[in-house]
Write an enzyme that holds these catalytic residues in place. Structure first.
Site, PDB file in Angstrom:
ATOM      1  N   SER A 125       0.251  -3.126  20.364  1.00  0.00           N
ATOM      2  CA  SER A 125      -0.990  -3.436  21.068  1.00  0.00           C
ATOM      3  C   SER A 125      -0.942  -4.834  21.663  1.00  0.00           C
ATOM      4  O   SER A 125      -0.299  -5.739  21.103  1.00  0.00           O
ATOM      5  CB  SER A 125      -2.127  -3.356  20.047  1.00  0.00           C
ATOM      6  OG  SER A 125      -3.285  -3.949  20.569  1.00  0.00           O
ATOM      7  N   TYR A 150      -6.229  -5.164  11.109  1.00  0.00           N
ATOM      8  CA  TYR A 150      -5.657  -4.157  12.010  1.00  0.00           C
ATOM      9  C   TYR A 150      -4.601  -4.797  12.919  1.00  0.00           C
ATOM     10  O   TYR A 150      -3.463  -4.329  13.013  1.00  0.00           O
ATOM     11  CB  TYR A 150      -6.743  -3.491  12.868  1.00  0.00           C
ATOM     12  CG  TYR A 150      -6.172  -2.832  14.093  1.00  0.00           C
ATOM     13  CD1 TYR A 150      -5.467  -1.631  13.979  1.00  0.00           C
ATOM     14  CD2 TYR A 150      -6.249  -3.442  15.351  1.00  0.00           C
ATOM     15  CE1 TYR A 150      -4.874  -1.052  15.098  1.00  0.00           C
ATOM     16  CE2 TYR A 150      -5.662  -2.870  16.465  1.00  0.00           C
ATOM     17  CZ  TYR A 150      -4.980  -1.678  16.335  1.00  0.00           C
ATOM     18  OH  TYR A 150      -4.391  -1.118  17.434  1.00  0.00           O
ATOM     19  N   LYS A 154      -0.116  -4.480  13.312  1.00  0.00           N
ATOM     20  CA  LYS A 154       0.743  -4.272  14.493  1.00  0.00           C
ATOM     21  C   LYS A 154       1.824  -5.357  14.549  1.00  0.00           C
ATOM     22  O   LYS A 154       2.976  -5.082  14.852  1.00  0.00           O
ATOM     23  CB  LYS A 154      -0.096  -4.274  15.775  1.00  0.00           C
ATOM     24  CG  LYS A 154      -1.039  -3.084  15.880  1.00  0.00           C
ATOM     25  CD  LYS A 154      -0.271  -1.762  15.927  1.00  0.00           C
ATOM     26  CE  LYS A 154      -1.147  -0.545  15.776  1.00  0.00           C
ATOM     27  NZ  LYS A 154      -0.408   0.704  15.552  1.00  0.00           N
TER      28      LYS A 154
END
Ligand code: UDP
Length: 340
Positions: A125, A150, A154
């Site tokens: 992302s 979150y 990544k």
């Protein structure tokens, strides 16, 4: 050739399964339906005429992962989408996010390297860049301290893959850093299916237009941008899905420059929240009730991709526009209203 798609019933996963099947890849899906619906399988079948092989289990169950790989030694590649992705929930329950997103990745990579399988594509992302120092954002922009657990999964995920690629020379990995995926398949057979109140802009807009929500709250109009609202790079999910097939084929053709590569996937064009709202109103010919509220914590001011690396090395660029994406998202929302 057989390709494993984890999270293949999710938003980006399902669109990628369609693109793979349309190019005659045989697809095997693992999805635990935690943020998806079994109905997506029939949507995929309606578009492609083929039903992918489907396994319903949680990748946190290590024994099941190992058993799956024992039974599927003929995989030519893995595209790994399965992950939890709600930023707010990750702040409330960080360990759940580390378990879901990190354990699963490690189990998959362990099994994959044990069975000598080569090709791995990871859903990453643009959140890894945080508030970038320079726009548009190039792949060599520094990775910033993550704003949420979150986002951190990544970053850590990419590091785990980078280390794996250093050690196993047969292993090739590509991390694809998505900007803001929106829209739906033009057939309106598959699209985004948010559970509960949508956290993302476009599903909130389409649900508001459909009367499910009263009005859109625009989070802040006092940012240092053209109209005071945040700027993002909204990419049509079908363009994004096609990029996965291109990345996979780069691996299958052995064209990778190094065995861990990173690409931005975006349009290169930034749009403000107000611009998205106005575009939606224009393409759907209706007014969208909205109000300005205070800023949302953790939002960066502006993020849009430098697309040169993807163009030059993958030979991929987006073809669809913001108009196309918003029209398709609306068509999908109308379809949902008929069927649910
Ligand atoms: N946004 C908004 N109202 C909403 C949801 C999002 O104004 O109900 C804004 C948000 O502040 C950001 C942009 O829309 O500037 C895109 O947000 P989204 O959550 O879709 O993606 P993000 O870029 O945060 O991953």
């Amino acid at each position: 050739m057989k390709i494993l798609v984890t999270g293949g019933l999710g938003f980006i996963g399902s669109h990628t399964v369609v693109e793979l099947q349309q190019k005659n890849y045989e697809v095997v899906i693992i999805d635990n339906l935690s943020n998806s619906s079994i109905d997506v399988l029939s949507g995929i079948e309606k578009i492609t005429g083929k039903t992918p092989e489907f396994h319903n289990f949680d990748l946190c169950e290590r024994e099941k992962v190992n058993q799956f790989f024992k039974n599927h030694q003929d995989l030519s590649g893995i595209i790994h989408f399965a992950a939890s992705k709600a930023v707010g929930e990750s702040v409330e329950n960080p360990l759940l996010y580390y378990e879901n997103n990190i354990n699963t990745l490690v189990y998959l990579l362990k099994a994959q390297t044990q069975f000598q399988q080569a090709n791995f594509i990871f859903s990453s992302s643009c959140t890894v860049y945080g508030e970038a120092d320079k726009l548009p954002i190039t792949e060599d922009a520094p990775v910033k301290q993550a704003e949420s657990p979150y986002g951190n999964t990544k970053q850590i995920g990419e590091e785990i893959i980078r280390d794996t690629a250093k050690t196993y020379s047969h292993f090739k990995a590509i991390a694809l850093r998505y900007f803001n995926p929106i829209g739906a398949h033009e057939s309106a057979e598959i699209g985004e299916l948010p559970i509960g109140t949508p956290q993302n802009l476009v599903p909130y807009i389409t649900q508001t237009a459909a009367g499910i929500r009263n009005e859109l709250s625009i989070f802040g109009d006092d940012y240092p941008t053209v109209d005071g609202t945040c700027i993002r790079d909204y990419i049509h999910v079908v363009d994004l899905a096609k990029a996965h097939v291109v990345a996979l084929e780069r691996q299958l053709q052995d064209s990778c420059k190094t065995n861990f590569e990173v690409f931005n996937l975006g349009t290169g064009k930034g749009s403000s929240v107000k611009e998205v709202v106005q575009t939606f109103e224009r393409v759907t010919n209706q007014e969208l009730p909205h109000k300005i509220v205070s800023r949302r914590e953790g939002d960066v001011v502006a993020a849009y991709a430098d697309t040169q690396k993807a163009k030059n090395e993958l030979g991929w660029a987006t073809k669809l526009t913001l108009d196309d994406a918003l029209a398709s998202a609306w068509k999908w929302q109308l379809k949902l209203r008929q069927t649910h």
